[in-house]
Motif scaffolding. Sequence first.
Motif, mmCIF file in Angstrom:
data_model
loop_
_atom_site.group_PDB
_atom_site.id
_atom_site.type_symbol
_atom_site.label_atom_id
_atom_site.label_comp_id
_atom_site.label_asym_id
_atom_site.label_seq_id
_atom_site.Cartn_x
_atom_site.Cartn_y
_atom_site.Cartn_z
ATOM 1 N N VAL A 25 0.842 -1.194 0.000
ATOM 2 C CA VAL A 25 0.000 0.000 0.000
ATOM 3 C C VAL A 25 0.879 1.246 0.000
ATOM 4 O O VAL A 25 0.595 2.214 -0.704
ATOM 5 C CB VAL A 25 -0.946 -0.009 1.222
ATOM 6 C CG1 VAL A 25 -1.717 1.285 1.316
ATOM 7 C CG2 VAL A 25 -1.893 -1.189 1.145
ATOM 8 N N ARG A 29 0.868 4.286 -2.627
ATOM 9 C CA ARG A 29 0.688 5.658 -2.135
ATOM 10 C C ARG A 29 1.833 6.548 -2.609
ATOM 11 O O ARG A 29 1.609 7.664 -3.076
ATOM 12 C CB ARG A 29 0.625 5.665 -0.609
ATOM 13 C CG ARG A 29 0.437 7.058 -0.026
ATOM 14 C CD ARG A 29 0.404 7.065 1.494
ATOM 15 N NE ARG A 29 -0.781 6.377 1.952
ATOM 16 C CZ ARG A 29 -0.787 5.408 2.862
ATOM 17 N NH1 ARG A 29 0.347 5.005 3.419
ATOM 18 N NH2 ARG A 29 -1.903 4.838 3.234
ATOM 19 N N GLN A 53 -7.679 -4.887 -1.606
ATOM 20 C CA GLN A 53 -7.678 -4.120 -0.369
ATOM 21 C C GLN A 53 -8.362 -2.787 -0.630
ATOM 22 O O GLN A 53 -8.145 -2.170 -1.672
ATOM 23 C CB GLN A 53 -6.251 -3.851 0.113
ATOM 24 C CG GLN A 53 -5.462 -5.088 0.446
ATOM 25 C CD GLN A 53 -4.029 -4.732 0.807
ATOM 26 O OE1 GLN A 53 -3.479 -3.739 0.348
ATOM 27 N NE2 GLN A 53 -3.426 -5.544 1.635
ATOM 28 N N ARG A 54 -9.136 -2.358 0.343
ATOM 29 C CA ARG A 54 -9.853 -1.097 0.161
ATOM 30 C C ARG A 54 -8.908 0.068 -0.054
ATOM 31 O O ARG A 54 -9.128 0.901 -0.926
ATOM 32 C CB ARG A 54 -10.733 -0.809 1.380
ATOM 33 C CG ARG A 54 -11.942 -1.660 1.459
ATOM 34 C CD ARG A 54 -12.827 -1.207 2.554
ATOM 35 N NE ARG A 54 -12.081 -1.026 3.792
ATOM 36 C CZ ARG A 54 -12.617 -1.078 4.985
ATOM 37 N NH1 ARG A 54 -13.872 -1.300 5.118
ATOM 38 N NH2 ARG A 54 -11.896 -0.908 6.055
ATOM 39 N N GLU A 55 -7.853 0.145 0.729
ATOM 40 C CA GLU A 55 -6.935 1.272 0.619
ATOM 41 C C GLU A 55 -6.244 1.298 -0.740
ATOM 42 O O GLU A 55 -6.045 2.357 -1.337
ATOM 43 C CB GLU A 55 -5.909 1.244 1.744
ATOM 44 C CG GLU A 55 -5.105 2.505 1.824
ATOM 45 C CD GLU A 55 -4.184 2.552 3.035
ATOM 46 O OE1 GLU A 55 -3.523 3.578 3.211
ATOM 47 O OE2 GLU A 55 -4.127 1.566 3.790
ATOM 48 N N GLN A 58 -8.634 2.476 -3.284
ATOM 49 C CA GLN A 58 -8.784 3.925 -3.144
ATOM 50 C C GLN A 58 -7.754 4.646 -4.010
ATOM 51 O O GLN A 58 -8.091 5.587 -4.734
ATOM 52 C CB GLN A 58 -8.620 4.284 -1.672
ATOM 53 C CG GLN A 58 -8.516 5.737 -1.357
ATOM 54 C CD GLN A 58 -8.347 5.940 0.144
ATOM 55 O OE1 GLN A 58 -9.029 5.340 0.946
ATOM 56 N NE2 GLN A 58 -7.420 6.796 0.516
ATOM 57 N N TYR A 59 -6.510 4.184 -3.990
ATOM 58 C CA TYR A 59 -5.473 4.830 -4.800
ATOM 59 C C TYR A 59 -5.654 4.533 -6.288
ATOM 60 O O TYR A 59 -5.293 5.344 -7.131
ATOM 61 C CB TYR A 59 -4.071 4.455 -4.309
ATOM 62 C CG TYR A 59 -3.746 5.230 -3.058
ATOM 63 C CD1 TYR A 59 -3.425 6.580 -3.127
ATOM 64 C CD2 TYR A 59 -3.833 4.635 -1.814
ATOM 65 C CE1 TYR A 59 -3.184 7.306 -1.995
ATOM 66 C CE2 TYR A 59 -3.587 5.367 -0.663
ATOM 67 C CZ TYR A 59 -3.263 6.697 -0.761
ATOM 68 O OH TYR A 59 -3.036 7.433 0.374
ATOM 69 N N ASP A 90 -11.243 8.689 3.036
ATOM 70 C CA ASP A 90 -10.667 9.581 4.033
ATOM 71 C C ASP A 90 -10.651 10.997 3.471
ATOM 72 O O ASP A 90 -9.988 11.261 2.464
ATOM 73 C CB ASP A 90 -9.250 9.123 4.365
ATOM 74 C CG ASP A 90 -8.578 9.971 5.425
ATOM 75 O OD1 ASP A 90 -9.205 10.905 5.944
ATOM 76 O OD2 ASP A 90 -7.406 9.687 5.739
ATOM 77 N N GLU A 93 -7.132 12.638 2.750
ATOM 78 C CA GLU A 93 -6.328 12.158 1.632
ATOM 79 C C GLU A 93 -7.028 12.277 0.280
ATOM 80 O O GLU A 93 -6.383 12.132 -0.753
ATOM 81 C CB GLU A 93 -5.962 10.689 1.847
ATOM 82 C CG GLU A 93 -5.012 10.452 2.984
ATOM 83 C CD GLU A 93 -4.578 9.000 3.073
ATOM 84 O OE1 GLU A 93 -4.891 8.216 2.161
ATOM 85 O OE2 GLU A 93 -3.926 8.655 4.059
#
Length: 146
Positions: A25, A29, A53-55, A58-59, A90, A93
């Motif tokens: 992650v 990022r 993965q959710r994170e 997200q990216y 979030d 971010e």
Amino acid sequence: MKRIAIVTFGVLALGTSPAAAQDTVQTVRDLYEAAAYEDALAAVKRMQSERPQREVEQYRLFSLFALGRTDEAQKAMEALISSDPVFVLDPVETPPRVQQAFRETRMRLLPDVARSMYLGARGALDRKDRAEAIEGFERLVALIDA
């Protein structure tokens, strides 16, 4: 640009190519923050085969928006919301236009998602699968509370 050079140097110093480097992650990022959106998407794609993965998703969403690929970003938002309807981005971010688009998509999808969750839990209750019904109704209540 400086961050791209740092990420590239770090990968080369370890003696591996960017594609072979273990994607995390943090890697995604860093690539996103370095405006290496295509590289971030490639890293996300490699990670998706292992475990979504959710994170990370997200990216992927952020990178798609940054590249102006709004149709793909819309589909990514819909998939993310459908898989985890309680998830929210979030605000610290998330770029404002992405946050707004996500909020609008979520509001559009939530009635159908909630209806589907209800029907699934109700079906489990009709089948007398008490544990599944309880879990389904608890998820539905959590969604409504959110």
